[in-house]
Design a protein around this motif. Structure first.
Motif, PDB file in Angstrom:
ATOM      1  N   GLU A  41       4.218   5.539   0.891  1.00 35.60           N
ATOM      2  CA  GLU A  41       3.006   5.515   1.710  1.00 35.60           C
ATOM      3  C   GLU A  41       2.214   6.799   1.492  1.00 35.60           C
ATOM      4  O   GLU A  41       2.728   7.904   1.696  1.00 35.60           O
ATOM      5  CB  GLU A  41       3.373   5.368   3.179  1.00 35.60           C
ATOM      6  CG  GLU A  41       2.165   5.244   4.093  1.00 35.60           C
ATOM      7  CD  GLU A  41       2.565   5.047   5.543  1.00 35.60           C
ATOM      8  OE1 GLU A  41       1.663   5.049   6.403  1.00 35.60           O
ATOM      9  OE2 GLU A  41       3.781   4.898   5.803  1.00 35.60           O
ATOM     10  N   TYR A  71      -1.893   8.816   1.681  1.00 36.69           N
ATOM     11  CA  TYR A  71      -3.173   8.866   2.388  1.00 36.69           C
ATOM     12  C   TYR A  71      -4.120   9.748   1.584  1.00 36.69           C
ATOM     13  O   TYR A  71      -3.699  10.513   0.716  1.00 36.69           O
ATOM     14  CB  TYR A  71      -2.994   9.418   3.804  1.00 36.69           C
ATOM     15  CG  TYR A  71      -2.462  10.833   3.841  1.00 36.69           C
ATOM     16  CD1 TYR A  71      -3.331  11.927   3.871  1.00 36.69           C
ATOM     17  CD2 TYR A  71      -1.087  11.082   3.828  1.00 36.69           C
ATOM     18  CE1 TYR A  71      -2.852  13.223   3.901  1.00 36.69           C
ATOM     19  CE2 TYR A  71      -0.598  12.366   3.855  1.00 36.69           C
ATOM     20  CZ  TYR A  71      -1.478  13.446   3.899  1.00 36.69           C
ATOM     21  OH  TYR A  71      -0.992  14.731   3.905  1.00 36.69           O
ATOM     22  N   HIS A 113      -4.821  10.866  -3.372  1.00 37.32           N
ATOM     23  CA  HIS A 113      -3.748  10.193  -2.653  1.00 37.32           C
ATOM     24  C   HIS A 113      -2.523  11.109  -2.588  1.00 37.32           C
ATOM     25  O   HIS A 113      -2.008  11.554  -3.612  1.00 37.32           O
ATOM     26  CB  HIS A 113      -3.387   8.881  -3.339  1.00 37.32           C
ATOM     27  CG  HIS A 113      -4.462   7.842  -3.207  1.00 37.32           C
ATOM     28  ND1 HIS A 113      -4.562   7.003  -2.111  1.00 37.32           N
ATOM     29  CD2 HIS A 113      -5.496   7.511  -4.026  1.00 37.32           C
ATOM     30  CE1 HIS A 113      -5.592   6.200  -2.262  1.00 37.32           C
ATOM     31  NE2 HIS A 113      -6.187   6.481  -3.412  1.00 37.32           N
TER      32      HIS A 113
END
Length: 290
Positions: free
Chosen positions: A85, A87, A94
């Motif tokens: 995951e 962000y 990222h």
């Protein structure tokens, strides 16, 4: 122009540069750049055959991807792993956070090895020292303003000491960071680090220092130069103050009149006007004594 003004100006400029460099490096994620040649790993797997485990790891483990690493985040400037995951960071990259287990409520570190715990403690301490360095610079900012406003050698000396202390603290933080780097490369502290990589990944990876790393060491150097300049400014201020006091003392010293001897011609003054004891009423020198 007085040397104190020039030296103070240079010291202030270098202190601002140092703070800016340290802040930028602290907040960015380009300390270490690791390039992974994924095409090389794919070629190896296709030629050898029976490398399903390697191909699966290459597509699921984040350390098989090109990445940059800072104090707080690991970022992927090219491809990013689908199983992790991520962000968007402030610079639109990222990223995923580096876990320091603060606080470790669930005691997730209980199974860590001694080397892994040492690495973790050094990483935490490095960040704490950087924060302490910024706090020291903040205090030096106010002592510097007071010193410039009052032209106080004592305040400027305190600023020099604080800037030197900030330099040493930041250098200590970098020492701990290099200790973390050593443990990640030379000790067994996790599968994502060098000692537990397979030979294919090692051959296909290149790790170099990135621009944030050079910024932070430049910031440490500028903070040392600033401390030296502030110390020189304090010496200049003391010298200028001593000169001013010396000049002022010359104007404040009392001037006493000097007695001078005057030459008179022979027979001067007349006997009638010859100086003698003054006459007072009732004096023993007067013509009458009452």
């Amino acid at each position: 122009m007085p040397c104190s003004a020039v030296t103070l100006s240079l010291a202030t400029i270098t202190a601002i540069i140092s703070t800016a460099l340290l802040a930028i490096a602290f907040s960015t994620d380009n300390w270490v750049y690791t390039e992974v040649k994924r095409s090389q790993i794919k070629d190896y797997a296709s030629k050898r055959g029976g490398q399903e485990a390697l191909l699966e790891a290459m597509n699921t483990k984040y350390f098989y991807y090109t990445r940059t690493k800072g104090l707080f985040r690991t970022c992927f400037p090219k491809e990013r792993p689908p199983t992790v995951e991520t962000y968007l960071s402030p610079v639109e990259t990222h990223c995923m956070n580096i876990e320091y287990y603060l606080p470790d409520v669930d005691n997730l570190t209980r199974d860590f090895s001694e080397d892994a715990m040492t690495r973790l403690h050094m990483g935490r301490s490095a960040i704490a020292l950087f924060i302490l360095s910024f706090l020291t610079i903040f205090i030096a900012f106010w002592t510097g303003i007071a010193g410039c406003w009052k032209r106080s050698p004592g305040n400027i000396t305190a600023t020099a000491i604080l800037m030197l202390l900030a330099c040493l603290i930041a250098a200590g933080a970098m020492g701990l960071w290099h200790g973390v780097e050593y443990y990640e490369k030379e000790r067994v502290v996790g599968e994502e680090f060098y000692q537990q990589w397979n030979n294919v990944l090692r051959d296909a990876s290149i790790t170099v220092y990135d621009w944030s790393f050079f910024l932070v060491w430049s910031g440490v150097g500028f903070s040392f130069v600033s401390a030296v300049l502030f110390s020189g400014a304090a010496i200049c201020l003391r010298s200028e103050r001593m000169k001013e006091e010396t000049v002022n003392m010359q104007y404040l010293m009392p001037v006493y009149p000097q007695k001078q001897q005057y030459a008179y011609p022979p027979g001067y003054p007349p006997a009638a006007y010859a100086p003698g004891p003054p006459y007072y009423h009732g004096s023993q020198y007067g013509p009458y004594n009452y």
